[in-house]
Scaffold this motif. Sequence first.
Motif, PDB file in Angstrom:
ATOM      1  N   ALA A 137       0.820  -1.059   0.028  1.00 20.23           N
ATOM      2  CA  ALA A 137       0.044   0.019   0.156  1.00 20.23           C
ATOM      3  C   ALA A 137       0.894   1.371  -0.024  1.00 20.23           C
ATOM      4  O   ALA A 137       0.749   2.277  -0.705  1.00 20.23           O
ATOM      5  CB  ALA A 137      -0.897  -0.014   1.359  1.00 20.23           C
ATOM      6  N   PHE A 138       2.026   1.111   0.652  1.00 23.10           N
ATOM      7  CA  PHE A 138       2.763   2.328   0.812  1.00 23.10           C
ATOM      8  C   PHE A 138       3.385   2.609  -0.520  1.00 23.10           C
ATOM      9  O   PHE A 138       3.537   4.013  -0.863  1.00 23.10           O
ATOM     10  CB  PHE A 138       4.044   1.991   1.964  1.00 23.10           C
ATOM     11  N   PHE A 139       4.065   1.719  -1.058  1.00 27.09           N
ATOM     12  CA  PHE A 139       4.719   2.228  -2.304  1.00 27.09           C
ATOM     13  C   PHE A 139       3.885   1.919  -3.718  1.00 27.09           C
ATOM     14  O   PHE A 139       4.055   1.954  -4.892  1.00 27.09           O
ATOM     15  CB  PHE A 139       5.708   0.965  -2.746  1.00 27.09           C
ATOM     16  N   SER A 140       2.403   2.005  -3.346  1.00 25.18           N
ATOM     17  CA  SER A 140       1.457   1.897  -4.663  1.00 25.18           C
ATOM     18  C   SER A 140       1.418   2.897  -5.683  1.00 25.18           C
ATOM     19  O   SER A 140       0.548   2.833  -6.610  1.00 25.18           O
ATOM     20  CB  SER A 140      -0.021   1.538  -3.918  1.00 25.18           C
ATOM     21  N   SER A 141       1.947   4.129  -5.215  1.00 23.08           N
ATOM     22  CA  SER A 141       2.068   5.335  -6.030  1.00 23.08           C
ATOM     23  C   SER A 141       3.054   5.059  -7.028  1.00 23.08           C
ATOM     24  O   SER A 141       2.863   5.825  -8.169  1.00 23.08           O
ATOM     25  CB  SER A 141       2.354   6.543  -5.335  1.00 23.08           C
ATOM     26  N   ILE A 146      -1.470  -5.563  -6.034  1.00 24.88           N
ATOM     27  CA  ILE A 146      -2.764  -6.330  -5.803  1.00 24.88           C
ATOM     28  C   ILE A 146      -2.398  -7.366  -4.790  1.00 24.88           C
ATOM     29  O   ILE A 146      -1.449  -8.222  -5.168  1.00 24.88           O
ATOM     30  CB  ILE A 146      -3.042  -7.032  -7.011  1.00 24.88           C
ATOM     31  N   ASN A 147      -3.039  -7.326  -3.850  1.00 24.97           N
ATOM     32  CA  ASN A 147      -2.643  -8.009  -2.537  1.00 24.97           C
ATOM     33  C   ASN A 147      -3.953  -9.309  -2.390  1.00 24.97           C
ATOM     34  O   ASN A 147      -5.174  -8.920  -2.017  1.00 24.97           O
ATOM     35  CB  ASN A 147      -2.649  -7.565  -1.126  1.00 24.97           C
ATOM     36  N   GLU A 210      -5.374  -0.217 -10.515  1.00 29.57           N
ATOM     37  CA  GLU A 210      -4.201   0.888 -10.441  1.00 29.57           C
ATOM     38  C   GLU A 210      -4.113   1.058  -8.896  1.00 29.57           C
ATOM     39  O   GLU A 210      -5.270   1.031  -8.066  1.00 29.57           O
ATOM     40  CB  GLU A 210      -4.734   2.149 -11.089  1.00 29.57           C
ATOM     41  N   GLY A 211      -3.004   1.659  -8.507  1.00 30.42           N
ATOM     42  CA  GLY A 211      -2.641   1.976  -7.080  1.00 30.42           C
ATOM     43  C   GLY A 211      -2.884   0.476  -6.257  1.00 30.42           C
ATOM     44  O   GLY A 211      -2.275  -0.465  -6.812  1.00 30.42           O
TER      45      GLY A 211
END
Length: 287
Positions: A137-141, A146-147, A210-211
């Motif tokens: 989540a932290f690096f999703s930018s 996808i988890n 995305e994200g």
Amino acid sequence: MNKNIAITGATGYLGFKFLKRLLEDGFNVCVVKRKTSNVSKIKLLRENIKFYDNDELSIVQMFEENKVDMIIHFSTLYGRKGETIFEIKDANLDFPLLLLKHAIDNDVNYFINTGTSLPYLTNQYSLFKNQFSECLAFFSSKITTINVLLEHFYGPDDEDSKFVTSMIGKMKSNVADIELTEGIQLRDFIFIEDVISAYLCLISNITKFEGFNVLPLGSGETVTIRKIVETIKEVSGSTSNLLFGKVAMRENELMCSNADISKLKDLGWNPKYNLNAGLKLTVESYK
């Protein structure tokens, strides 16, 4: 998307079966493995598969030699064989974080992680698995992640240490008495072929994401542990006595786990195997 994928956990049950399907579907696959892994079975699938060890030097080499579009992370360590907390942390947090870091540095578009539906504090395995999901989540930018919250999966030729396979082995051997908990816990069991088809569906629809994304994966139906054990006994024709309530519930026992598969259904995926059909195939194949 180009068909260049790096995969971890390919020597494991799920990873190997999925790798086989990727190769059949024409993907170019790099396999990231432990130094001690036996890859002889994988080499039978295709001679020219590229193997890289799970250390930083080898991972850097993989990205230097290949344009990787997607990483699918299957490898894990449950901690069932007496591994230390540091070994469990390394397998479930440190190594995938290293892989994620280099994926970002090399402009990989997608990272699909095989997570867990277990809550944070269930055990050491779930602790570090959930910590890595926070890293995604932290690096999703910087990379689409996808988890996949994978429920209990089973199927022919699975490891004997897994619950369903272990029960089948005992039933087929007609072990006189099998001691169990009350068996009132609710679980979502999914057949291996449905797991594979779900991941293939993800790949086919990857540009819709995305994200950071959380994607539960199971059959969408719950059954008690007692019910699944009784079904295994019935399907196998076993004479074993099932002694429910002889084993205490483990600390932090999860009483209900159920996947909301609506997101996958929206992508056109549906499980094809109900519990009876999946267990029948698994029992019949057991050696």
